[in-house]
Write a protein that holds these residues in place. Sequence first.
Motif, short mmCIF file in Angstrom:
data_model
loop_
_atom_site.label_atom_id
_atom_site.label_comp_id
_atom_site.label_asym_id
_atom_site.label_seq_id
_atom_site.Cartn_x
_atom_site.Cartn_y
_atom_site.Cartn_z
N ASN A 65 -19.40 -25.37 29.57
CA ASN A 65 -19.08 -23.94 29.93
C ASN A 65 -17.97 -23.76 30.58
N ARG A 66 -17.63 -24.44 31.55
CA ARG A 66 -16.48 -24.23 32.32
C ARG A 66 -15.21 -24.37 31.65
N PHE A 67 -15.26 -25.20 30.36
CA PHE A 67 -14.14 -25.30 29.62
C PHE A 67 -13.55 -24.02 29.04
N TYR A 68 -14.40 -23.31 28.99
CA TYR A 68 -13.86 -21.91 28.32
C TYR A 68 -13.26 -21.15 29.34
N TYR A 69 -13.54 -21.50 30.80
CA TYR A 69 -12.72 -20.82 31.81
C TYR A 69 -11.29 -21.71 31.83
N GLN A 70 -11.39 -22.91 31.66
CA GLN A 70 -10.31 -23.73 31.79
C GLN A 70 -9.15 -23.18 30.70
N ILE A 71 -9.64 -22.94 29.60
CA ILE A 71 -8.62 -22.74 28.25
C ILE A 71 -8.02 -20.98 28.61
N ALA A 72 -8.91 -20.43 29.31
CA ALA A 72 -8.66 -19.02 29.44
C ALA A 72 -7.54 -18.74 30.38
N ILE A 73 -7.33 -19.51 31.41
CA ILE A 73 -6.49 -19.46 32.59
C ILE A 73 -5.10 -19.35 32.18
N PRO A 74 -4.78 -20.45 31.27
CA PRO A 74 -3.37 -20.26 30.94
C PRO A 74 -2.91 -18.95 30.04
N ASP A 77 -2.68 -16.40 32.33
CA ASP A 77 -1.39 -16.12 33.30
C ASP A 77 -0.23 -15.55 32.18
N ALA A 78 -0.34 -16.08 30.99
CA ALA A 78 0.64 -15.45 30.07
C ALA A 78 0.54 -13.99 30.06
N ALA A 79 -0.63 -13.58 30.06
CA ALA A 79 -0.71 -11.98 30.18
C ALA A 79 -0.04 -11.49 31.49
N VAL A 80 -0.25 -12.09 32.65
CA VAL A 80 0.38 -11.73 33.57
C VAL A 80 1.85 -11.61 33.43
N LEU A 81 2.49 -12.69 33.09
CA LEU A 81 3.97 -12.89 32.85
C LEU A 81 4.18 -11.74 31.75
N SER A 82 3.66 -11.39 30.86
CA SER A 82 4.06 -10.67 29.81
C SER A 82 4.06 -9.08 30.33
N ASN A 83 3.28 -8.72 31.44
CA ASN A 83 3.28 -7.71 32.06
C ASN A 83 4.51 -7.40 33.18
N CYS A 84 5.04 -8.59 33.56
CA CYS A 84 5.67 -8.48 35.01
C CYS A 84 7.37 -8.62 34.59
N PRO A 85 8.08 -7.42 35.36
CA PRO A 85 9.33 -7.43 34.86
C PRO A 85 10.20 -8.05 35.81
N ASP A 86 9.53 -8.59 36.95
CA ASP A 86 9.90 -9.23 37.98
C ASP A 86 10.69 -10.75 37.73
N GLN A 87 11.78 -11.04 37.59
CA GLN A 87 12.09 -12.46 37.33
C GLN A 87 11.80 -13.33 38.13
N GLN A 88 11.76 -13.24 39.35
CA GLN A 88 11.65 -14.15 40.55
C GLN A 88 10.13 -14.34 40.60
N VAL A 94 4.97 -18.94 36.41
CA VAL A 94 5.15 -19.77 34.93
C VAL A 94 4.51 -21.19 35.18
N GLN A 95 4.66 -21.56 36.40
CA GLN A 95 4.40 -22.87 36.88
C GLN A 95 2.53 -23.20 36.49
N ARG A 96 2.19 -22.08 36.79
CA ARG A 96 0.43 -21.86 36.34
C ARG A 96 0.27 -22.40 35.04
N ILE A 97 1.06 -21.92 34.03
CA ILE A 97 0.79 -22.36 32.66
C ILE A 97 1.06 -23.72 32.58
N LEU A 98 2.25 -24.15 33.12
CA LEU A 98 2.28 -25.80 32.79
C LEU A 98 1.30 -26.74 33.69
N ASP A 99 0.72 -26.18 34.61
CA ASP A 99 -0.47 -26.81 35.42
C ASP A 99 -1.44 -27.01 34.47
N HIS A 100 -1.90 -26.19 33.54
CA HIS A 100 -2.88 -26.31 32.80
C HIS A 100 -2.81 -26.87 31.30
N ASP A 101 -1.55 -26.70 30.74
CA ASP A 101 -1.31 -26.88 29.53
C ASP A 101 -0.37 -28.01 29.62
#
Length: 254
Positions: A65-74, A77-88, A94-101
Amino acid sequence: MHADRIQDSPRPATGSEKAGPAWSREEFEAKLRERGRSYHIHHPFNVMLNSGRATPEQIRGWVANRFYYQIAIPIKDAAVLSNCPDQQVRRGWVQRILDHDGFELGGIKDEGGVEAWLRLAEAVGLTREEVRDLRHVVPAVRFAVDAYVNFARRAPWQEAVCSSLTELFAPEIHKQRLATWPEHYAWIEPAGLGYFRNRVSQARRDVEQGLAITLDHFDTRALQERALEILQFKLDILWAMNDAMATRYGVNGA
Ligand SMILES: O=C(O)c1cc(C(=O)O)c2c(n1)C(=O)C(=O)c1cc(C(=O)O)[nH]c1-2
């Protein structure tokens, strides 16, 4: 759950007199940390897992069941990136996506957390196929996880960042598993626990970034109270996942 209130309520007024003066950064951080009292580390299903009372079927159910959480996290995080205009911010996030994927870059290869979770699944006696095809995921776990991803898609990015702050409490739960599982569940291959080992330091680093953004952005009393409400919403998601698993797999008495 507070999903409707969080998603559909109007933005709180900033600097509203009624809300009182803003808390200092230290007070605000302490209020966020206090919410750890409703972290799923205290849920009866999790207490059962970490105190050695779970059967192999209950552990397998939790991992699948937790696998569903694991695949949702990146995806979250991509949703956060897509809404964030701050490059820094994006550069750090973006590191979070690399951590999981995982990634392969300049001769360096990291298989990532999703793969590490599949190794955990194999170590507890599940096949990769039965985990990846999500056949064991109970409906309420799916709804709870989807609520998190949808919130991150729709909310201002700073609110989505704030909702990740349950990670303040995550190193403790991972350390608890590392400390108790080898003793209680000797049948699990210890190499399968690598996911938890990696997350202790990754979660600390995530929290440093997420907390700095939250303390900076939520700087009036009304906003600070909203941040607490968002954190509670996320705590409720994790709690609801455990409720759902307890209903499906049962909780053995002490
Ligand atoms: O095992 C756990 O209890 C637990 C909880 C949480 C959390 O608090 O959201 C995360 C994780 N693990 C985790 O491994 C992880 O990568 C993670 C990312 C996030 C997030 O909200 O961005 N939470 C968590």
